[in-house]
Design a protein around this motif. Structure first.
Motif, short mmCIF file in Angstrom:
data_model
loop_
_atom_site.label_atom_id
_atom_site.label_comp_id
_atom_site.label_asym_id
_atom_site.label_seq_id
_atom_site.Cartn_x
_atom_site.Cartn_y
_atom_site.Cartn_z
N VAL A 38 0.86 -1.19 0.00
CA VAL A 38 0.00 0.00 0.00
C VAL A 38 0.90 1.24 0.00
O VAL A 38 1.37 1.68 1.04
N LEU A 39 1.14 1.73 -1.22
CA LEU A 39 2.08 2.85 -1.38
C LEU A 39 1.39 4.17 -1.05
O LEU A 39 0.20 4.33 -1.29
N LYS A 40 2.18 5.11 -0.56
CA LYS A 40 1.63 6.44 -0.27
C LYS A 40 1.29 7.19 -1.54
O LYS A 40 0.45 8.08 -1.55
N GLN A 41 1.98 6.86 -2.62
CA GLN A 41 1.65 7.41 -3.93
C GLN A 41 2.19 6.45 -4.98
O GLN A 41 3.05 5.62 -4.69
N PRO A 42 1.66 6.53 -6.22
CA PRO A 42 2.09 5.58 -7.24
C PRO A 42 3.60 5.61 -7.44
O PRO A 42 4.22 6.68 -7.39
N ALA A 43 4.18 4.44 -7.66
CA ALA A 43 5.62 4.34 -7.96
C ALA A 43 5.76 3.30 -9.06
O ALA A 43 6.15 2.17 -8.83
N SER A 44 5.41 3.71 -10.29
CA SER A 44 5.37 2.75 -11.40
C SER A 44 6.75 2.26 -11.76
O SER A 44 7.70 3.04 -11.84
N PRO A 45 6.88 0.94 -12.03
CA PRO A 45 8.14 0.43 -12.57
C PRO A 45 8.34 0.85 -14.03
O PRO A 45 9.44 0.74 -14.56
N ALA A 46 7.28 1.33 -14.68
CA ALA A 46 7.41 1.80 -16.07
C ALA A 46 8.31 3.02 -16.11
O ALA A 46 8.35 3.81 -15.16
N ARG A 47 9.06 3.19 -17.22
CA ARG A 47 9.98 4.32 -17.34
C ARG A 47 9.54 5.25 -18.46
O ARG A 47 8.95 4.80 -19.44
N PRO A 48 9.86 6.54 -18.35
CA PRO A 48 9.65 7.43 -19.49
C PRO A 48 10.53 6.95 -20.64
O PRO A 48 11.67 6.55 -20.40
N PHE A 49 9.99 6.96 -21.85
CA PHE A 49 10.79 6.47 -22.98
C PHE A 49 10.24 7.01 -24.28
O PHE A 49 9.06 7.36 -24.36
N ILE A 50 11.11 7.07 -25.32
CA ILE A 50 10.67 7.50 -26.66
C ILE A 50 11.18 6.52 -27.72
O ILE A 50 12.29 5.99 -27.61
N TRP A 51 10.34 6.26 -28.72
CA TRP A 51 10.73 5.49 -29.90
C TRP A 51 10.73 6.46 -31.06
O TRP A 51 9.69 7.04 -31.40
N ARG A 52 11.89 6.67 -31.67
CA ARG A 52 12.03 7.66 -32.75
C ARG A 52 11.76 7.00 -34.09
O ARG A 52 12.44 6.06 -34.47
N TYR A 53 10.77 7.54 -34.78
CA TYR A 53 10.27 6.87 -35.99
C TYR A 53 11.25 6.98 -37.16
O TYR A 53 11.71 5.97 -37.69
N THR A 92 2.77 0.38 -20.64
CA THR A 92 2.51 0.75 -19.25
C THR A 92 2.04 -0.54 -18.58
O THR A 92 1.88 -1.56 -19.25
N ARG A 93 1.76 -0.49 -17.31
CA ARG A 93 1.37 -1.75 -16.66
C ARG A 93 0.05 -2.30 -17.19
O ARG A 93 -0.19 -3.49 -17.14
N SER A 94 -0.82 -1.42 -17.70
CA SER A 94 -2.14 -1.87 -18.14
C SER A 94 -2.28 -1.94 -19.66
O SER A 94 -3.27 -2.46 -20.15
#
Ligand code: 1HN
Length: 354
Positions: A38-53, A92-94
């Motif tokens: 039960v986290l005090k706020q979200p702490a996603s394992p997902a990272r910011p990322f970009i795929w360059r076309y 993302t996780r979902s």
């Protein structure tokens, strides 16, 4: 949380022995993991990322086009996997995202599944998707839906490759262990309605009297960019931009007023030339596809700076602070699981300007 003193070593040892006995019976003490659960706020394992076309992805997609046919692959897609979620086929996780290539002459055979899908067209013109026997021709910037349990197949009768961003709720459906799928008897569905039929029935602020929606997804399955752009332009002419979003639209299911699919919500925003947004975060991890913005455009996501260009895809994980900046008018498409979170009463946002 109340401050409690650290136990003595002998107490710790006794407890550990108890925990070991529990583990052999597939039990565990909650008090050892409560704070991680039960986290005090979200702490996603997902990272910011970009795929360059243009720099990276397009060549690889075209290489895939030489390696395998759409028929053999069933769907010729390069999965965009979040580097923080390796091995999960998730962005993302979902949510799942991928870039799909349909080459001239390709047939991606008919199938249906419990997963909802959306397609955001990136390159090419006039290849088709058929949904429950109705085809739509697709152009860059169009949003096309293939809702849960609807038959769908794709084909390309043009002489140009067609590429789109696929967004599916695969991890969400997997979480509920609720996946079903079926292959069609025929590769290509018979056309039972003319092109444009659903758009004319449901896209004119009308609906056949006594019509009841059979699904929770929108009866419109192509939201053409031309109209989306017109709405953005109208807002940009008349309104001051929102401090966090610029001019931002939500794609609407006209049957319910809600989001376009029960699991995924979709958006389009215009960042006017010179705009720099106020910081924003929300609990729905969001996937962006850049539509327009030939100048310098960038987003700072969780403190990391990502320069983007048209056709790039980037991801902002849940509760990660984001700001956008654009030198010339820029247009960003995005989708997220906000649809689910709102129904569950979980969705939250925080605006730096509030
Ligand atoms: C799917 O059905 C499509 O129909 C694309 O184009 C990507 C990824 C996983 C599962 C089903 C499509 C998919 C998919």
């Amino acid at each position: 949380m109340a401050q409690v003193p650290e136990p003595a070593d002998d107490v710790k040892a006794v407890r550990q022995k108890f925990y070991d006995r529990l583990a052999r019976l597939d039990m565990a003490p909650l008090w050892e993991s409560l704070h991680a659960l039960v986290l005090k706020q979200p702490a996603s394992p997902a990272r910011p990322f970009i795929w360059r076309y243009q720099d990276q992805v397009r060549d690889l997609l075209m290489e895939a086009g030489q390696l395998i046919t759409a028929r053999e692959a069933e769907r010729r897609v390069l999965i965009l996997e979040n580097p923080g979620l390796k091995g999960t086929s998730s962005i993302t996780r979902s949510l799942y995202a991928g870039l799909q290539l349909v080459m001239p002459g390709d047939v991606a055979p008919a199938h249906r599944h419990a997963q909802n899908a959306l397609r955001f067209i990136v390159e090419g013109e006039n290849a088709y998707t058929a949904v429950n026997g109705e085809r739509t021709l697709m152009r860059p910037g169009d949003l096309v839906l293939t809702p849960s349990w609807h038959w769908h197949d794709h084909g390309n009768d043009t002489d140009q490759p067609m590429v789109w961003l696929d967004g599916l709720d695969i991890p969400t459906v997997a979480f509920f262990d609720a996946s079903f799928a079926e292959a069609g008897n025929d590769e290509t569905q018979a056309q039972v309605r003319p092109i444009g039929d659903s758009d004319r029935r449901f896209g004119n602020n009308l609906a056949p009297v006594d019509w009841k929606p059979a699904t929770q997804s929108s009866p419109i399955f192509n939201y053409p960019y031309e109209r989306t752009r017109e709405t953005l332009e109208t807002m940009a002419q008349a309104d001051a931009p929102d401090a966090c979003h610029g001019h931002k639209l939500r794609y609407v299911n006209p049957a319910s007023g809600g989001h376009v699919t029960p699991t995924m919500a979709a958006f389009m925003q215009l960042l006017p030339s010179g705009f720099a947004s106020a910081a924003y975060r929300s609990t729905d991890g969001t996937v962006f596809s850049v539509v327009e913005g030939e100048g310098e455009g960038e987003s700072v996501i969780g403190g990391e700076r990502f320069r983007w260009k048209p056709k790039d895809v980037f991801v902002v994980p849940s509760w990660t602070e984001v700001t956008h900046r654009a030198d010339t008018d820029a247009v960003l498409f995005s989708f997220s699981d906000r649809s689910v979170q709102e129904k569950l009463g979980l969705w939250r946002e925080r605006r730096a300007d509030a």
